[in-house]
Design a protein around this motif. Sequence first.
Motif, short mmCIF file in Angstrom:
data_model
loop_
_atom_site.label_atom_id
_atom_site.label_comp_id
_atom_site.label_asym_id
_atom_site.label_seq_id
_atom_site.Cartn_x
_atom_site.Cartn_y
_atom_site.Cartn_z
N ALA A 149 -7.85 8.39 1.39
CA ALA A 149 -8.12 9.69 2.01
C ALA A 149 -8.28 9.55 3.52
CB ALA A 149 -9.36 10.32 1.39
N ALA A 150 -9.00 8.50 3.95
CA ALA A 150 -9.21 8.28 5.38
C ALA A 150 -7.89 7.97 6.08
CB ALA A 150 -10.20 7.14 5.59
N PHE A 151 -7.04 7.17 5.43
CA PHE A 151 -5.75 6.84 6.01
C PHE A 151 -4.88 8.08 6.15
CE2 PHE A 151 -1.29 5.68 5.69
CZ PHE A 151 -1.18 4.68 6.64
N LEU A 152 -4.83 8.90 5.11
CA LEU A 152 -4.02 10.12 5.16
C LEU A 152 -4.51 11.07 6.23
CD1 LEU A 152 -3.62 10.74 1.31
CD2 LEU A 152 -1.86 9.88 2.88
N GLU A 153 -5.83 11.22 6.32
CA GLU A 153 -6.40 12.13 7.33
C GLU A 153 -6.09 11.63 8.73
OE1 GLU A 153 -10.70 14.10 8.64
OE2 GLU A 153 -10.59 12.66 6.99
N ALA A 154 -6.24 10.33 8.96
CA ALA A 154 -6.01 9.78 10.30
C ALA A 154 -4.55 9.92 10.72
CB ALA A 154 -6.43 8.31 10.33
N ASP A 160 -0.37 14.25 -3.18
CA ASP A 160 -0.54 14.97 -4.45
C ASP A 160 -1.80 14.42 -5.12
OD1 ASP A 160 -0.44 16.16 -6.92
OD2 ASP A 160 1.37 15.10 -7.59
N TRP A 161 -2.95 15.01 -4.79
CA TRP A 161 -4.20 14.47 -5.29
C TRP A 161 -4.35 14.66 -6.79
CZ3 TRP A 161 -6.98 10.94 -3.11
CH2 TRP A 161 -6.92 10.78 -1.73
N ASP A 162 -3.76 15.69 -7.34
CA ASP A 162 -3.81 15.84 -8.80
C ASP A 162 -3.11 14.67 -9.47
OD1 ASP A 162 -5.24 18.19 -8.69
OD2 ASP A 162 -3.46 19.48 -8.78
N ALA A 167 -3.33 9.21 -12.24
CA ALA A 167 -2.65 7.92 -12.36
C ALA A 167 -3.61 6.85 -12.86
CB ALA A 167 -2.06 7.51 -11.01
N GLY A 168 -3.11 5.95 -13.67
CA GLY A 168 -3.89 4.79 -14.09
C GLY A 168 -4.24 3.94 -12.89
N THR A 169 -5.32 3.18 -13.00
CA THR A 169 -5.78 2.41 -11.86
C THR A 169 -4.78 1.34 -11.45
OG1 THR A 169 -8.09 2.80 -12.46
CG2 THR A 169 -7.65 0.96 -10.99
N GLU A 170 -4.19 0.63 -12.40
CA GLU A 170 -3.19 -0.37 -12.04
C GLU A 170 -2.00 0.29 -11.36
OE1 GLU A 170 -0.77 -3.84 -14.36
OE2 GLU A 170 -0.16 -1.77 -14.71
N THR A 171 -1.54 1.38 -11.92
CA THR A 171 -0.41 2.11 -11.33
C THR A 171 -0.74 2.53 -9.91
OG1 THR A 171 0.30 2.92 -13.49
CG2 THR A 171 1.07 4.15 -11.55
N LEU A 172 -1.94 3.03 -9.70
CA LEU A 172 -2.34 3.50 -8.38
C LEU A 172 -2.42 2.35 -7.38
CD1 LEU A 172 -3.33 5.84 -6.61
CD2 LEU A 172 -5.65 5.37 -7.42
N VAL A 173 -3.10 1.27 -7.75
CA VAL A 173 -3.24 0.13 -6.84
C VAL A 173 -1.88 -0.42 -6.45
CG1 VAL A 173 -4.08 -2.24 -6.61
CG2 VAL A 173 -5.54 -0.50 -7.65
N ASN A 174 -1.05 -0.71 -7.44
CA ASN A 174 0.24 -1.34 -7.14
C ASN A 174 1.18 -0.41 -6.40
OD1 ASN A 174 -0.69 -3.67 -8.31
ND2 ASN A 174 0.52 -3.49 -10.17
N ALA A 175 1.17 0.87 -6.74
CA ALA A 175 2.04 1.82 -6.03
C ALA A 175 1.62 1.96 -4.57
CB ALA A 175 2.00 3.18 -6.72
N LEU A 176 0.30 2.00 -4.31
CA LEU A 176 -0.17 2.10 -2.93
C LEU A 176 0.17 0.85 -2.14
CD1 LEU A 176 -3.67 3.78 -3.42
CD2 LEU A 176 -1.57 4.84 -2.55
N CYS A 177 0.11 -0.32 -2.79
CA CYS A 177 0.50 -1.55 -2.11
C CYS A 177 1.98 -1.54 -1.75
CB CYS A 177 0.18 -2.76 -2.99
SG CYS A 177 -1.58 -3.14 -3.17
N VAL A 178 2.82 -1.12 -2.69
CA VAL A 178 4.26 -1.09 -2.46
C VAL A 178 4.60 -0.13 -1.33
CG1 VAL A 178 6.48 -0.39 -3.47
CG2 VAL A 178 4.89 -1.80 -4.79
N MET A 179 3.95 1.02 -1.28
CA MET A 179 4.26 2.06 -0.29
C MET A 179 3.54 1.85 1.04
SD MET A 179 4.31 5.54 -2.60
CE MET A 179 2.60 5.35 -3.12
N SER A 180 2.62 0.90 1.10
CA SER A 180 1.82 0.73 2.30
C SER A 180 2.68 0.35 3.50
CB SER A 180 0.75 -0.35 2.08
OG SER A 180 1.35 -1.62 1.90
N PRO A 181 2.30 0.81 4.70
CA PRO A 181 3.11 0.55 5.89
C PRO A 181 2.72 -0.73 6.60
CG PRO A 181 1.34 2.06 6.44
CD PRO A 181 1.19 1.74 4.97
#
Length: 224
Positions: A149-154, A160-162, A167-181
């Motif tokens: 949330a802090a990264f998106l706001e900054a 899509d917060w819904d 999302a499952g926790t593993e899915t969320l962690v790994n997807a955020l890592c893959v998409m991270s800049p």
Amino acid sequence: MANRRSYHAPGDVPGTAAVFPLSGALLLPRAELPLNVFEPRYLEMVDDALAGDRLIVMVQPDETKPETAHGPVPYKVGCIGRITQFSETGDGRYLITLTGICRVRMGAEETTDTPYRRFAIDASDFGADFDESAGEEDVDRTALLSALAAFLEANHLEADWDGIQQAGTETLVNALCVMSPYGALEKQALLEAGTLKERAEMLVAITQMLLARMPGDDGESSLQ
């Protein structure tokens, strides 16, 4: 058929595979990585993969080491994935999606007559990668979502917060890592994290450090 094979344990992974060395690209188990393929040697690699087991190893080049006659030296750990989506553009590019299977240790490079490179690989150290959702209960999901949330706001971004909440926790962690800049070193560290908890904690720490360096509206750090 070979291209419908399932992968449930390290022994199911072949001992050699085609390798796509790409800096900044991160693939993780069960995460998806979209790729725009346009170099002729990698177009041929995709053709060969589609005709066979559909497997490609994503690995980052280790830019701290001098290149060999065959190309950059890869990091010792990559991730093997399966082509799960494919389309061809009018100008000859391939748009593919790799879905991660497991991490692998890189071995010796094979001598081949293909324009792309092939390496020996070993998945035996990463048996836990086949256990979907392993370690989810240890992840501090609240801290992860707060950092997101802090990264998106900054960066004045929306999400899509819904969908994120569902999302499952593993899915969320790994997807955020893959998409991270983040850069190659940070992404390699995320790839090599021993557990899902360690990967999530590392992602939060990297995000917080990045936010701390960002100037606020008053010229001061955006995080204190």
